[in-house]
Design a protein around this motif. Structure first.
Motif, PDB file in Angstrom:
ATOM      1  N   PRO A  14      68.021  73.970 -37.456  1.00  0.00           N
ATOM      2  CA  PRO A  14      67.595  74.952 -38.852  1.00  0.00           C
ATOM      3  C   PRO A  14      68.383  73.572 -39.933  1.00  0.00           C
ATOM      4  O   PRO A  14      69.001  72.663 -39.633  1.00  0.00           O
ATOM      5  CB  PRO A  14      69.121  75.472 -38.415  1.00  0.00           C
ATOM      6  CG  PRO A  14      68.522  75.629 -36.902  1.00  0.00           C
ATOM      7  CD  PRO A  14      68.480  74.379 -36.269  1.00  0.00           C
ATOM      8  N   GLY A  15      67.464  74.481 -41.309  1.00  0.00           N
ATOM      9  CA  GLY A  15      68.500  73.122 -42.156  1.00  0.00           C
ATOM     10  C   GLY A  15      67.616  72.124 -42.699  1.00  0.00           C
ATOM     11  O   GLY A  15      67.537  71.252 -43.672  1.00  0.00           O
ATOM     12  N   GLY A  16      66.669  72.512 -41.546  1.00  0.00           N
ATOM     13  CA  GLY A  16      65.499  71.024 -41.530  1.00  0.00           C
ATOM     14  C   GLY A  16      64.317  71.556 -43.091  1.00  0.00           C
ATOM     15  O   GLY A  16      64.254  72.537 -43.516  1.00  0.00           O
ATOM     16  N   SER A  17      63.449  71.470 -42.479  1.00  0.00           N
ATOM     17  CA  SER A  17      62.067  71.091 -43.903  1.00  0.00           C
ATOM     18  C   SER A  17      60.663  71.093 -42.910  1.00  0.00           C
ATOM     19  O   SER A  17      60.311  70.232 -42.113  1.00  0.00           O
ATOM     20  CB  SER A  17      62.047  70.243 -44.517  1.00  0.00           C
ATOM     21  OG  SER A  17      63.044  70.334 -46.051  1.00  0.00           O
ATOM     22  N   LEU A  18      59.422  72.114 -43.625  1.00  0.00           N
ATOM     23  CA  LEU A  18      58.043  71.707 -42.652  1.00  0.00           C
ATOM     24  C   LEU A  18      57.360  72.130 -43.960  1.00  0.00           C
ATOM     25  O   LEU A  18      57.641  72.569 -45.021  1.00  0.00           O
ATOM     26  CB  LEU A  18      57.853  72.943 -42.121  1.00  0.00           C
ATOM     27  CG  LEU A  18      58.303  72.382 -40.857  1.00  0.00           C
ATOM     28  CD1 LEU A  18      57.890  74.131 -39.587  1.00  0.00           C
ATOM     29  CD2 LEU A  18      57.680  71.427 -40.044  1.00  0.00           C
ATOM     30  N   ARG A  19      56.128  71.829 -43.960  1.00  0.00           N
ATOM     31  CA  ARG A  19      55.063  71.756 -45.129  1.00  0.00           C
ATOM     32  C   ARG A  19      53.835  72.644 -44.675  1.00  0.00           C
ATOM     33  O   ARG A  19      53.318  71.849 -43.890  1.00  0.00           O
ATOM     34  CB  ARG A  19      54.894  70.553 -46.323  1.00  0.00           C
ATOM     35  CG  ARG A  19      53.912  71.258 -47.340  1.00  0.00           C
ATOM     36  CD  ARG A  19      53.379  69.651 -48.060  1.00  0.00           C
ATOM     37  NE  ARG A  19      52.528  70.036 -49.198  1.00  0.00           N
ATOM     38  CZ  ARG A  19      51.793  69.220 -49.892  1.00  0.00           C
ATOM     39  NH1 ARG A  19      51.484  68.178 -48.718  1.00  0.00           N
ATOM     40  NH2 ARG A  19      51.537  69.579 -51.072  1.00  0.00           N
ATOM     41  N   LEU A  20      52.893  73.332 -44.766  1.00  0.00           N
ATOM     42  CA  LEU A  20      52.109  74.005 -44.169  1.00  0.00           C
ATOM     43  C   LEU A  20      51.148  73.619 -45.050  1.00  0.00           C
ATOM     44  O   LEU A  20      51.461  73.881 -46.108  1.00  0.00           O
ATOM     45  CB  LEU A  20      52.054  75.629 -43.842  1.00  0.00           C
ATOM     46  CG  LEU A  20      53.237  76.001 -43.205  1.00  0.00           C
ATOM     47  CD1 LEU A  20      53.570  77.857 -43.250  1.00  0.00           C
ATOM     48  CD2 LEU A  20      53.792  75.589 -41.543  1.00  0.00           C
ATOM     49  N   SER A  21      49.820  73.938 -44.861  1.00  0.00           N
ATOM     50  CA  SER A  21      48.499  73.863 -45.885  1.00  0.00           C
ATOM     51  C   SER A  21      47.537  74.464 -44.896  1.00  0.00           C
ATOM     52  O   SER A  21      47.516  75.205 -43.510  1.00  0.00           O
ATOM     53  CB  SER A  21      48.501  72.134 -45.868  1.00  0.00           C
ATOM     54  OG  SER A  21      49.090  71.111 -46.045  1.00  0.00           O
ATOM     55  N   CYS A  22      46.828  74.951 -46.087  1.00  0.00           N
ATOM     56  CA  CYS A  22      45.522  75.844 -45.799  1.00  0.00           C
ATOM     57  C   CYS A  22      44.609  75.412 -46.509  1.00  0.00           C
ATOM     58  O   CYS A  22      44.183  75.790 -47.531  1.00  0.00           O
ATOM     59  CB  CYS A  22      45.742  77.223 -46.228  1.00  0.00           C
ATOM     60  SG  CYS A  22      44.818  78.580 -45.457  1.00  0.00           S
ATOM     61  N   ALA A  23      43.180  75.050 -46.437  1.00  0.00           N
ATOM     62  CA  ALA A  23      42.253  74.513 -46.880  1.00  0.00           C
ATOM     63  C   ALA A  23      40.615  76.209 -46.336  1.00  0.00           C
ATOM     64  O   ALA A  23      40.943  75.700 -45.259  1.00  0.00           O
ATOM     65  CB  ALA A  23      41.438  73.103 -46.487  1.00  0.00           C
ATOM     66  N   ALA A  24      40.489  76.752 -47.201  1.00  0.00           N
ATOM     67  CA  ALA A  24      39.338  77.243 -47.780  1.00  0.00           C
ATOM     68  C   ALA A  24      38.072  76.625 -48.016  1.00  0.00           C
ATOM     69  O   ALA A  24      38.128  75.957 -48.457  1.00  0.00           O
ATOM     70  CB  ALA A  24      39.149  78.529 -48.062  1.00  0.00           C
ATOM     71  N   SER A  25      37.453  76.732 -46.388  1.00  0.00           N
ATOM     72  CA  SER A  25      36.208  76.388 -47.510  1.00  0.00           C
ATOM     73  C   SER A  25      34.972  77.533 -46.829  1.00  0.00           C
ATOM     74  O   SER A  25      34.951  78.609 -46.632  1.00  0.00           O
ATOM     75  CB  SER A  25      35.664  74.994 -46.484  1.00  0.00           C
ATOM     76  OG  SER A  25      36.259  75.791 -44.665  1.00  0.00           O
ATOM     77  N   GLY A  26      33.745  77.172 -47.210  1.00  0.00           N
ATOM     78  CA  GLY A  26      32.337  78.059 -47.527  1.00  0.00           C
ATOM     79  C   GLY A  26      31.875  78.603 -48.644  1.00  0.00           C
ATOM     80  O   GLY A  26      32.193  77.048 -49.431  1.00  0.00           O
ATOM     81  N   ILE A  27      30.924  78.874 -48.997  1.00  0.00           N
ATOM     82  CA  ILE A  27      29.918  78.587 -50.027  1.00  0.00           C
ATOM     83  C   ILE A  27      31.174  79.781 -50.567  1.00  0.00           C
ATOM     84  O   ILE A  27      30.385  81.339 -51.412  1.00  0.00           O
ATOM     85  CB  ILE A  27      28.298  79.572 -49.966  1.00  0.00           C
ATOM     86  CG1 ILE A  27      28.537  78.586 -48.324  1.00  0.00           C
ATOM     87  CG2 ILE A  27      27.672  79.086 -51.560  1.00  0.00           C
ATOM     88  CD1 ILE A  27      27.085  78.928 -47.799  1.00  0.00           C
ATOM     89  N   ILE A  28      31.733  79.074 -51.494  1.00  0.00           N
ATOM     90  CA  ILE A  28      32.723  79.903 -52.318  1.00  0.00           C
ATOM     91  C   ILE A  28      32.303  80.049 -53.578  1.00  0.00           C
ATOM     92  O   ILE A  28      32.219  78.718 -54.633  1.00  0.00           O
ATOM     93  CB  ILE A  28      33.732  79.533 -51.976  1.00  0.00           C
ATOM     94  CG1 ILE A  28      34.578  79.249 -50.758  1.00  0.00           C
ATOM     95  CG2 ILE A  28      35.380  80.375 -53.281  1.00  0.00           C
ATOM     96  CD1 ILE A  28      35.733  78.815 -50.773  1.00  0.00           C
TER      97      ILE A  28
END
Length: 121
Positions: A14-28
């Motif tokens: 509790p009180g800590g930090s996290l960083r989430l990432s999400c990369a999209a790939s495909g013929i976008i």
């Protein structure tokens, strides 16, 4: 096909930090909204934060002032910086995107596989 690859979950005090990432790939052809939802055990999946292609953001009231969503359009990636984490932030976090593929004429919603965030002392 579209792939959403999430990373950054884990165990934090509790009180800590996290960083989430999400990369999209495909013929976008184009990515519109990107965001994060979360689902705690026994509960429904709820909005955490979203960001449009122009940078407009929306946050759940429970995370305002603690979480920050951002995106890198050149990398088709969305981030969620989570600070001052609380026990009640424990959940599986799902990446979300609304995008259009090349050769298609409509947008569709896509979801990542989910990443576990556990806040515990």
């Amino acid at each position: 096909q579209v792939q959403l690859v999430e990373s950054g979950g884990g165990l934090v005090q509790p009180g800590g930090s996290l960083r989430l990432s999400c990369a999209a790939s495909g013929i976008i052809w184009g990515i519109y909204t990107m965001g994060w939802y979360r689902q705690a055990p026994g509960k429904q999946r709820d909005l955490v934060a979203t960001i449009t292609s122009s940078g407009s953001t929306d946050y759940a009231e429970s995370v305002k002032g603690r979480f920050t969503i951002s995106r890198d359009n050149a990398k088709n990636t969305v981030y969620l910086q989570m600070n001052s984490l609380k026990l009640e932030d424990t959940a599986v976090y799902y990446c979300y995107t609304n995008l259009r593929l090349i050769g298609e004429h409509r947008r569709n919603d896509y979801w990542g596989q989910g990443t576990q965030v556990t806040v515990s002392s």
